[in-house]
Design a protein around this motif. Structure first.
Motif, PDB file in Angstrom:
ATOM      1  N   UNK A   1       1.702 110.767  81.053  1.00 35.23           N
ATOM      2  CA  UNK A   1       1.506 110.527  79.622  1.00 35.23           C
ATOM      3  C   UNK A   1       2.694 111.125  78.888  1.00 35.23           C
ATOM      4  N   UNK A   2       3.541 110.300  78.343  1.00 30.77           N
ATOM      5  CA  UNK A   2       4.832 110.757  77.812  1.00 30.77           C
ATOM      6  C   UNK A   2       4.939 110.388  76.340  1.00 30.77           C
ATOM      7  N   UNK A   3       5.247 111.391  75.511  1.00 31.11           N
ATOM      8  CA  UNK A   3       5.454 111.130  74.085  1.00 31.11           C
ATOM      9  C   UNK A   3       6.748 110.332  73.888  1.00 31.11           C
ATOM     10  N   UNK A   4       6.737 109.459  72.902  1.00 28.69           N
ATOM     11  CA  UNK A   4       7.906 108.631  72.575  1.00 28.69           C
ATOM     12  C   UNK A   4       8.429 109.087  71.212  1.00 28.69           C
ATOM     13  N   UNK A   5       9.663 109.570  71.187  1.00 30.64           N
ATOM     14  CA  UNK A   5      10.276 110.016  69.935  1.00 30.64           C
ATOM     15  C   UNK A   5      11.562 109.227  69.680  1.00 30.64           C
ATOM     16  N   UNK A   6      11.953 109.157  68.417  1.00 35.58           N
ATOM     17  CA  UNK A   6      13.269 108.569  68.135  1.00 35.58           C
ATOM     18  C   UNK A   6      14.322 109.668  68.232  1.00 35.58           C
ATOM     19  N   UNK A   7      15.587 109.293  67.976  1.00 30.98           N
ATOM     20  CA  UNK A   7      16.687 110.243  68.174  1.00 30.98           C
ATOM     21  C   UNK A   7      16.544 111.451  67.252  1.00 30.98           C
ATOM     22  N   UNK A   8      15.893 111.247  66.098  1.00 28.76           N
ATOM     23  CA  UNK A   8      15.714 112.356  65.146  1.00 28.76           C
ATOM     24  C   UNK A   8      14.520 113.239  65.492  1.00 28.76           C
ATOM     25  N   UNK A   9      13.793 112.849  66.542  1.00 26.34           N
ATOM     26  CA  UNK A   9      12.666 113.670  66.964  1.00 26.34           C
ATOM     27  C   UNK A   9      11.333 113.245  66.367  1.00 26.34           C
ATOM     28  N   UNK A  10      11.333 112.203  65.555  1.00 27.17           N
ATOM     29  CA  UNK A  10      10.075 111.730  64.961  1.00 27.17           C
ATOM     30  C   UNK A  10       9.187 111.120  66.038  1.00 27.17           C
ATOM     31  N   UNK A  11       7.913 111.489  66.016  1.00 24.88           N
ATOM     32  CA  UNK A  11       6.973 110.957  67.003  1.00 24.88           C
ATOM     33  C   UNK A  11       6.636 109.504  66.673  1.00 24.88           C
ATOM     34  N   UNK A  12       6.867 108.608  67.643  1.00 22.92           N
ATOM     35  CA  UNK A  12       6.569 107.183  67.447  1.00 22.92           C
ATOM     36  C   UNK A  12       5.279 106.773  68.157  1.00 22.92           C
ATOM     37  N   UNK A  13       4.927 107.496  69.232  1.00 19.97           N
ATOM     38  CA  UNK A  13       3.729 107.139  69.993  1.00 19.97           C
ATOM     39  C   UNK A  13       3.774 107.753  71.372  1.00 19.97           C
ATOM     40  N   UNK A  14       3.090 107.130  72.325  1.00 23.41           N
ATOM     41  CA  UNK A  14       3.076 107.656  73.694  1.00 23.41           C
ATOM     42  C   UNK A  14       2.802 106.511  74.662  1.00 23.41           C
ATOM     43  N   UNK A  15       3.254 106.708  75.871  1.00 27.27           N
ATOM     44  CA  UNK A  15       2.957 105.767  76.950  1.00 27.27           C
ATOM     45  C   UNK A  15       2.183 106.502  78.032  1.00 27.27           C
TER      46      UNK A  15
ATOM     47  N   UNK B   1       7.404 104.367  62.785  1.00 27.28           N
ATOM     48  CA  UNK B   1       6.350 103.647  63.536  1.00 27.28           C
ATOM     49  C   UNK B   1       6.978 102.864  64.699  1.00 27.28           C
ATOM     50  N   UNK B   2       6.339 102.951  65.834  1.00 27.14           N
ATOM     51  CA  UNK B   2       6.799 102.199  67.003  1.00 27.14           C
ATOM     52  C   UNK B   2       6.679 100.700  66.721  1.00 27.14           C
ATOM     53  N   UNK B   3       7.741  99.947  66.949  1.00 22.54           N
ATOM     54  CA  UNK B   3       7.667  98.499  66.740  1.00 22.54           C
ATOM     55  C   UNK B   3       7.215  97.807  68.024  1.00 22.54           C
ATOM     56  N   UNK B   4       6.713  96.588  67.851  1.00 23.34           N
ATOM     57  CA  UNK B   4       6.309  95.822  69.022  1.00 23.34           C
ATOM     58  C   UNK B   4       7.515  95.547  69.920  1.00 23.34           C
TER      59      UNK B   4
ATOM     60  N   UNK C   1      -0.385 101.771  79.309  1.00 21.63           N
ATOM     61  CA  UNK C   1      -0.836 101.668  77.921  1.00 21.63           C
ATOM     62  C   UNK C   1       0.203 102.308  77.015  1.00 21.63           C
ATOM     63  N   UNK C   2       0.541 101.627  75.940  1.00 14.46           N
ATOM     64  CA  UNK C   2       1.448 102.188  74.938  1.00 14.46           C
ATOM     65  C   UNK C   2       0.701 102.273  73.615  1.00 14.46           C
ATOM     66  N   UNK C   3       0.617 103.502  73.097  1.00 15.21           N
ATOM     67  CA  UNK C   3      -0.071 103.745  71.823  1.00 15.21           C
ATOM     68  C   UNK C   3       0.974 104.083  70.761  1.00 15.21           C
ATOM     69  N   UNK C   4       0.683 103.757  69.505  1.00 18.30           N
ATOM     70  CA  UNK C   4       1.578 104.198  68.436  1.00 18.30           C
ATOM     71  C   UNK C   4       1.192 105.605  67.982  1.00 18.30           C
ATOM     72  N   UNK C   5       1.853 106.098  66.958  1.00 15.89           N
ATOM     73  CA  UNK C   5       1.655 107.499  66.556  1.00 15.89           C
ATOM     74  C   UNK C   5       0.262 107.756  65.991  1.00 15.89           C
ATOM     75  N   UNK C   6      -0.449 106.696  65.621  1.00 17.01           N
ATOM     76  CA  UNK C   6      -1.823 106.829  65.120  1.00 17.01           C
ATOM     77  C   UNK C   6      -2.842 106.876  66.256  1.00 17.01           C
ATOM     78  N   UNK C   7      -2.357 106.665  67.495  1.00 19.92           N
ATOM     79  CA  UNK C   7      -3.268 106.554  68.622  1.00 19.92           C
ATOM     80  C   UNK C   7      -3.798 105.146  68.824  1.00 19.92           C
ATOM     81  N   UNK C   8      -3.309 104.202  68.016  1.00 22.82           N
ATOM     82  CA  UNK C   8      -3.757 102.804  68.160  1.00 22.82           C
ATOM     83  C   UNK C   8      -2.981 102.130  69.284  1.00 22.82           C
ATOM     84  N   UNK C   9      -3.689 101.306  70.058  1.00 20.24           N
ATOM     85  CA  UNK C   9      -3.059 100.610  71.155  1.00 20.24           C
ATOM     86  C   UNK C   9      -2.044  99.596  70.615  1.00 20.24           C
TER      87      UNK C   9
END
Lengths: 142, 142, 142, 142
Positions: free
Chosen positions: B99-113, B1-4, B29-37
């Motif tokens: 609109x760019x997906x945000x992933x961690x180094x392992x490729x897990x989707x954290x959210x998008x900006x 999960x994307x942290x604040x 706008x930065x959304x987490x992986x659930x699409x929540x702002x």
């Protein structure tokens, strides 16, 4: 903030322009800079949802910050973007001329007027006549 | 999960990138992986619904699982699909770069900006600058 | 118009108030007088649509021109009106304390802040702490 | 069909009534029998979505074929029905006084006026003053 007195001058003059030029029946919507409706008139003989077209011209202009003539150009060049923007802003965005931003002499955005009923060029001409009569500056997006 | 904390680094750096590069006023706008702002900023001077465009870039990316540059390519090649997808996801999907997906180094989707306000390429560059500064991986869909 | 600098002071102080008081994770939305989102933060651990509650508190306040504590009182006394108003304004109106109008010293409406995550009273206290720190005046509707 | 000339008489008189009686700033919407907007005015100082409340009073009246004072009574006695009807008609139905049907002398429905901004009773009084001045018959639902 656009005042009611300014909006009334714009509305009255736009309608007078249309009448003297022999335009078809018009609907005219004037929104303030918040996108809130300030003044609306539907002349006799306009179709059921003609008002929504006029509102969509004005709302699209305020929402995107550009006159609807520029939105028209974008719709021709990048239809997918204008379609997406229409959804994103909630559905009220009509990308044809006749949605004109209203600015004061200093350039501050006061609102927008949307006109629909005759040709898009004529709709826009009525809008500009009204804005000019109020001593304000119209931005068609041309 | 994307942290604040991660989102704040992304936001601060994206805005700094825009400022040093002389971009027009942005909404981000930065959304987490659930699409929540998670985080949202509108710089002074942005138009009424510019934020909805930025959210639509980020939401479209998270909704479909691909960066909005790929959605842009799809909009050019298969517009009917992107239009249908826009309806299907509820209306918030803007298929242009930024609109760019945000992933961690392992490729897990954290959210998008999602960034909107300057050219789509510049919007995307600001997004990537932010993601890189947070030690994360941006996926533009290119 | 509410500036980004003012909104940032409000947001930072409201979050600091919540932290020092030991509040649960909050979402905070700050809207300008147009109802447009200016700044939004969701702390770690907030639920999927908690942000929509915060936005609804702020939007309801701006939409109706009264703090959400007054909307709360109306919801208790005239539930049918608040339900109808919620529909009429488009669905985003949450009639519990925590939606506070932001005015300048002269009384001009600049926008509103909505806070959700702890008790409504605590949410409102965080909002007021932020507004005061920015040298502005909060109107809770009390 | 309600003519623009009739609507203008109603609007002008309703606003004059409000001014002479010292009402707060009003928004007034006049719809024709199809539910299409004919005329709308927001006085200076009205809140962002006040217009939607005025429209909801008029639209609810036309939609259900009864003045909004009758809808108010129904909301008190059968809230579940008014809530369901609000959804069913698309969300624009505000069941408090101030939405008045406009009929001609023969009883034919011409449209409705919705007024919002002061007390519901005062809103309705302004509506009736306008309708009477146009030589038409107001039906409040009382």
């Amino acid at each position: 903030m656009l005042t009611l007195a300014q909006a009334q001058t714009i509305m009255t003059t736009a309608l007078a322009h249309a009448q003297s030029a022999g335009f078809k029946p018009l609907t005219i919507a004037i929104l303030d800079a918040r996108g809130a409706q300030k003044l609306f008139t539907a002349q006799d003989g306009t179709s059921l949802k003609r008002g929504e077209i006029a509102i969509g011209k004005a709302h699209g202009a305020v929402a995107m910050g550009i006159g609807s003539r520029a939105l028209h150009k974008m719709a021709l060049e990048r239809p997918y973007f204008v379609e997406a923007a229409t959804h994103a802003v909630g559905g009220s965005l009509v990308p044809v001329p006749g949605g004109v931003l209203i600015r004061d002499a200093a350039g501050t955005l006061l609102g927008a007027i949307g006109v629909s009923g005759d040709t898009s060029d004529n709709d826009e001409a009525a809008a500009l006549a009204g804005i000019t009569a109020a001593g304000l500056v119209g931005d068609t997006g041309a």
